[in-house]
Design an enzyme around this catalytic site. Structure first.
Site, PDB file in Angstrom:
ATOM      1  N   VAL A  11       0.827  -1.209   0.000  1.00 28.40           N
ATOM      2  CA  VAL A  11       0.000   0.000   0.000  1.00 28.40           C
ATOM      3  C   VAL A  11       0.864   1.263   0.000  1.00 28.40           C
ATOM      4  CG1 VAL A  11      -1.602   1.364   1.422  1.00 28.40           C
ATOM      5  CG2 VAL A  11      -2.040  -1.045   1.017  1.00 28.40           C
ATOM      6  N   GLY A 254     -14.345 -21.206  -6.106  1.00 36.12           N
ATOM      7  CA  GLY A 254     -12.962 -21.659  -6.060  1.00 36.12           C
ATOM      8  C   GLY A 254     -12.682 -22.308  -4.734  1.00 36.12           C
ATOM      9  N   GLY A 258      -8.059 -15.812   0.148  1.00 34.39           N
ATOM     10  CA  GLY A 258      -6.851 -15.787   0.987  1.00 34.39           C
ATOM     11  C   GLY A 258      -6.283 -14.390   0.922  1.00 34.39           C
ATOM     12  N   CYS A 261      -5.458  -9.497   3.213  1.00 29.33           N
ATOM     13  CA  CYS A 261      -6.538  -8.610   3.662  1.00 29.33           C
ATOM     14  C   CYS A 261      -7.814  -9.346   4.067  1.00 29.33           C
ATOM     15  CB  CYS A 261      -6.838  -7.584   2.583  1.00 29.33           C
ATOM     16  SG  CYS A 261      -5.488  -6.420   2.365  1.00 29.33           S
TER      17      CYS A 261
HETATM   18  N1  LIG Z   1      -2.080  -5.161   0.554  1.00 34.80           N
HETATM   19  C1  LIG Z   1      -3.275  -4.724   0.173  1.00 34.80           C
HETATM   20  O1  LIG Z   1      -3.804  -5.098  -0.881  1.00 34.80           O
HETATM   21  C2  LIG Z   1      -4.015  -3.732   1.023  1.00 34.80           C
HETATM   22  C3  LIG Z   1      -5.100  -3.031   0.476  1.00 34.80           C
HETATM   23  C4  LIG Z   1      -5.762  -2.116   1.275  1.00 34.80           C
HETATM   24  C5  LIG Z   1      -5.373  -1.906   2.579  1.00 34.80           C
HETATM   25  N2  LIG Z   1      -4.330  -2.619   3.100  1.00 34.80           N
HETATM   26  C6  LIG Z   1      -3.917  -2.342   4.482  1.00 34.80           C
HETATM   27  O2  LIG Z   1      -2.783  -1.486   4.453  1.00 34.80           O
HETATM   28  C7  LIG Z   1      -1.890  -1.785   5.536  1.00 34.80           C
HETATM   29  C8  LIG Z   1      -0.525  -2.132   5.001  1.00 34.80           C
HETATM   30  O3  LIG Z   1      -0.630  -3.286   4.194  1.00 34.80           O
HETATM   31  P1  LIG Z   1       0.524  -3.737   3.205  1.00 34.80           P
HETATM   32  O4  LIG Z   1      -0.007  -4.898   2.443  1.00 34.80           O
HETATM   33  O5  LIG Z   1       1.068  -2.566   2.466  1.00 34.80           O
HETATM   34  O6  LIG Z   1       1.619  -4.251   4.265  1.00 34.80           O
HETATM   35  P2  LIG Z   1       3.149  -4.564   4.012  1.00 34.80           P
HETATM   36  O7  LIG Z   1       3.536  -5.541   5.033  1.00 34.80           O
HETATM   37  O8  LIG Z   1       3.359  -4.884   2.571  1.00 34.80           O
HETATM   38  O9  LIG Z   1       3.868  -3.165   4.302  1.00 34.80           O
HETATM   39  C9  LIG Z   1       4.084  -2.625   5.551  1.00 34.80           C
HETATM   40  C10 LIG Z   1       5.445  -1.931   5.565  1.00 34.80           C
HETATM   41  O10 LIG Z   1       5.602  -1.271   6.811  1.00 34.80           O
HETATM   42  C11 LIG Z   1       6.966  -1.370   7.175  1.00 34.80           C
HETATM   43  N3  LIG Z   1       7.107  -1.095   8.605  1.00 34.80           N
HETATM   44  C12 LIG Z   1       6.744  -1.857   9.672  1.00 34.80           C
HETATM   45  N4  LIG Z   1       7.016  -1.218  10.827  1.00 34.80           N
HETATM   46  C13 LIG Z   1       7.569  -0.024  10.487  1.00 34.80           C
HETATM   47  C14 LIG Z   1       8.069   1.065  11.231  1.00 34.80           C
HETATM   48  N5  LIG Z   1       8.048   1.071  12.558  1.00 34.80           N
HETATM   49  N6  LIG Z   1       8.583   2.111  10.561  1.00 34.80           N
HETATM   50  C15 LIG Z   1       8.604   2.136   9.213  1.00 34.80           C
HETATM   51  N7  LIG Z   1       8.126   1.125   8.442  1.00 34.80           N
HETATM   52  C16 LIG Z   1       7.631   0.061   9.080  1.00 34.80           C
HETATM   53  C17 LIG Z   1       7.326  -2.795   6.781  1.00 34.80           C
HETATM   54  O11 LIG Z   1       8.732  -2.956   6.676  1.00 34.80           O
HETATM   55  C18 LIG Z   1       6.621  -2.890   5.436  1.00 34.80           C
HETATM   56  O12 LIG Z   1       7.442  -2.481   4.370  1.00 34.80           O
HETATM   57  C19 LIG Z   1      -2.569  -2.935   6.308  1.00 34.80           C
HETATM   58  O13 LIG Z   1      -3.345  -2.392   7.323  1.00 34.80           O
HETATM   59  C20 LIG Z   1      -3.474  -3.563   5.263  1.00 34.80           C
HETATM   60  O14 LIG Z   1      -4.580  -4.223   5.836  1.00 34.80           O
HETATM   61  C21 LIG Z   1      -3.640  -3.506   2.350  1.00 34.80           C
END
Ligand SMILES: NC(=O)c1ccc[n+]([C@@H]2O[C@H](COP(=O)([O-])OP(=O)(O)OC[C@H]3O[C@@H](n4cnc5c(N)ncnc54)[C@H](O)[C@@H]3O)[C@@H](O)[C@H]2O)c1
Length: 437
Positions: A11, A254, A258, A261
């Site tokens: 994100v 399916g 998974g 999210c």
């Molecule tokens: N992946 C998706 O499709 C998606 C879509 C919508 C919302 N979200 C939400 O967005 C949020 C992030 O999801 P994501 O998939 O991007 O996660 P991710 O794990 O890919 O990314 C999180 C990042 O945060 C970094 N991080 C952790 N602690 C940190 C700190 N103290 N300082 C700086 N960086 C730090 C990690 O190293 C990582 O790069 C979650 O709440 C998720 O539910 C995800």
């Protein structure tokens, strides 16, 4: 405008790159040194279509920077996005420790008015909790905004650049004005910005993901019924999907949802319901159906094929096509169960193999390509519907495989085509095809 994005994952990185694409100066912060080093070489640490091109352009033109230096990023920014993990806790709730700890850290760093935006998916009340941390610990005014993200992995750049809607949860006029200005380039085609209270914004995200999960579980149950009565789920899907009250998306049967999210968000909403003494009956069923669907797939394999001591080829590891993300991927469950039953598994996935190797190592073998995975295989199991699997050379498959059975957990092949394929073919919500021998 200058912004910081803290957390440079699926994100955060996509958001940062897409904001830079509109001319905003972006500083992305992460505490993962390896990730920041890679990004500073202009390399993308994840697989996400289009991201590489957009990142390189904005990086070389100086609109996006990557750092581990939180203070420097915060000092230079008007708006600070939090795109931090909110993983599932043991009790099913969202673990808010990353977000709340960051709010505490930022309270000691922020030296002038800032808008802190929560882009992570968080339970109702998180904006209020975060605002309280700033109000009690920060010397200057901070406005906390809830701005949930709806992008889909695999289409993340497209989704971010052309969102169906933007949701802004805030009660601060000043923050709303800044946020609306920031998002203006993304809503030029009339797609709306919905401004609402923080709690509604937080709950909107859970409502969206849970409703989509509900569609999937509903279709999986319908598929199970179709199998029993001799109907065909693909025909049913077409028959209802053209009804615009229903819509054609998310109607594919399916082996269950998974990813990083849906599983955690649906469970978090269940937890939010239970701590508010609300029995969200449909949601409970969505979760149960999803778990049963995976179990049913394994049962179908194990009751129709002896896999002990046999070679199983597995196509697809990522939780869905067009991503390398394997968090909560059904493939991991399927692999465990096949190995438990005594099979040896050789897998192929266009993008997910490196992540699976990091997670489970040599528990399975990894093939160079989809056909190599079939070498001497007794059975093929399909878990992810990558486009590349859709039109294979069945004669080549037969020449490579030892057996003639396919278990397709994603209905990637046309049912009618499979009648002349020479394979026994088991899929979801459709009749079993037995090859004429
Ligand atoms: N992946 C998706 O499709 C998606 C879509 C919508 C919302 N979200 C939400 O967005 C949020 C992030 O999801 P994501 O998939 O991007 O996660 P991710 O794990 O890919 O990314 C999180 C990042 O945060 C970094 N991080 C952790 N602690 C940190 C700190 N103290 N300082 C700086 N960086 C730090 C990690 O190293 C990582 O790069 C979650 O709440 C998720 O539910 C995800």
């Amino acid at each position: 405008m200058n912004i910081a994005v803290i957390g440079t994952g699926y994100v955060g990185l996509v958001s940062g790159v897409c904001f830079a694409e509109t001319g905003v100066n972006v500083i992305c912060v992460d505490n993962n040194k390896e990730k920041i080093e890679k990004l500073n070489l202009g390399e993308v640490p994840i697989y996400e279509p289009l991201l590489d091109t957009y990142l390189k352009r904005n990086f070389h033109e100086g609109r996006i920077q990557f750092t581990m230096d939180l203070k420097q990023a915060v000092d230079k920014s008007d708006i600070i996005f939090l795109a931090l993990p909110t993983p599932e806790s043991e009790d099913g709730s969202a673990d808010l420790s990353y977000v709340l700890k960051m709010a505490e850290t930022l309270s000691g760093i922020i030296a002038s008015y800032k808008v802190v935006v929560n882009k992570s998916t968080v339970p109702v009340g998180t904006a209020a909790m975060t605002q309280k941390i700033f109000d009690e610990n920060c010397k200057v005014k901070v406005d906390v905004v809830s701005n949930p993200e709806f992008l889909r992995e695999g289409f993340a750049v497209e989704d971010f650049l052309k969102p169906d809607r933007i949701v802004i949860g805030s009660s601060s006029e000043r923050a709303i004005e800044l946020m609306t200005r920031l998002y203006k380039p993304f809503v030029r085609q009339g797609n709306p910005i919905f401004v609402m209270d923080e709690k509604s914004a937080e709950l909107t995200k859970y409502a969206a993901n849970s409703f989509l999960a509900l569609k999937i579980s509903f279709m999986n149950e319908m598929a199970n019924l179709a199998e029993k009565v001799g109907a065909d789920i693909d025909s049913i899907r077409r028959g209802i999907g053209t009804d615009n009250r229903i819509g054609s998306a998310f109607l594919y049967a399916g082996l269950g949802y998974g990813g990083s999210c849906f599983p955690k968000d649906v469970k978090a909403l269940q937890h939010i319901s239970s701590i508010n003494q609300f029995d969200f009956k449909i949601l409970n069923a969505v979760i149960d159906v999803n778990a049963l669907q995976k179990e049913k797939f394994i049962r179908t394999i194990l009751t129709n094929k002896e896999v002990k001591g046999k070679r199983v080829a597995l196509w697809g590891l990522s939780f869905k096509p067009n991503t390398d993300d394997i968090r909560e991927a059904p493939a991991l469950y399927v692999i465990d169960k096949l190995i438990e039953a005594g099979a040896s598994v050789t897998a192929y996935d266009p993008e997910g193999m490196a992540n699976v190797k990091r997670k489970i190592g040599d528990k399975i073998q990894y093939a160079e390509n989809m056909y190599d995975a079939l070498d001497e295989a007794d059975v093929l199991v399909i878990v992810t519907e990558w486009p590349v699997f859709r039109t294979p050379d069945f004669d080549k498959m037969k020449s490579m495989m030892h057996g003639r059975t396919i278990f397709d957990g994603r209905n990637v092949f046309d049912h009618a085509d499979m009648k002349s394929s020479g394979f026994d073919y088991f899929s979801i919500g459709r009749q079993v095809i037995k090859a004429e021998r």
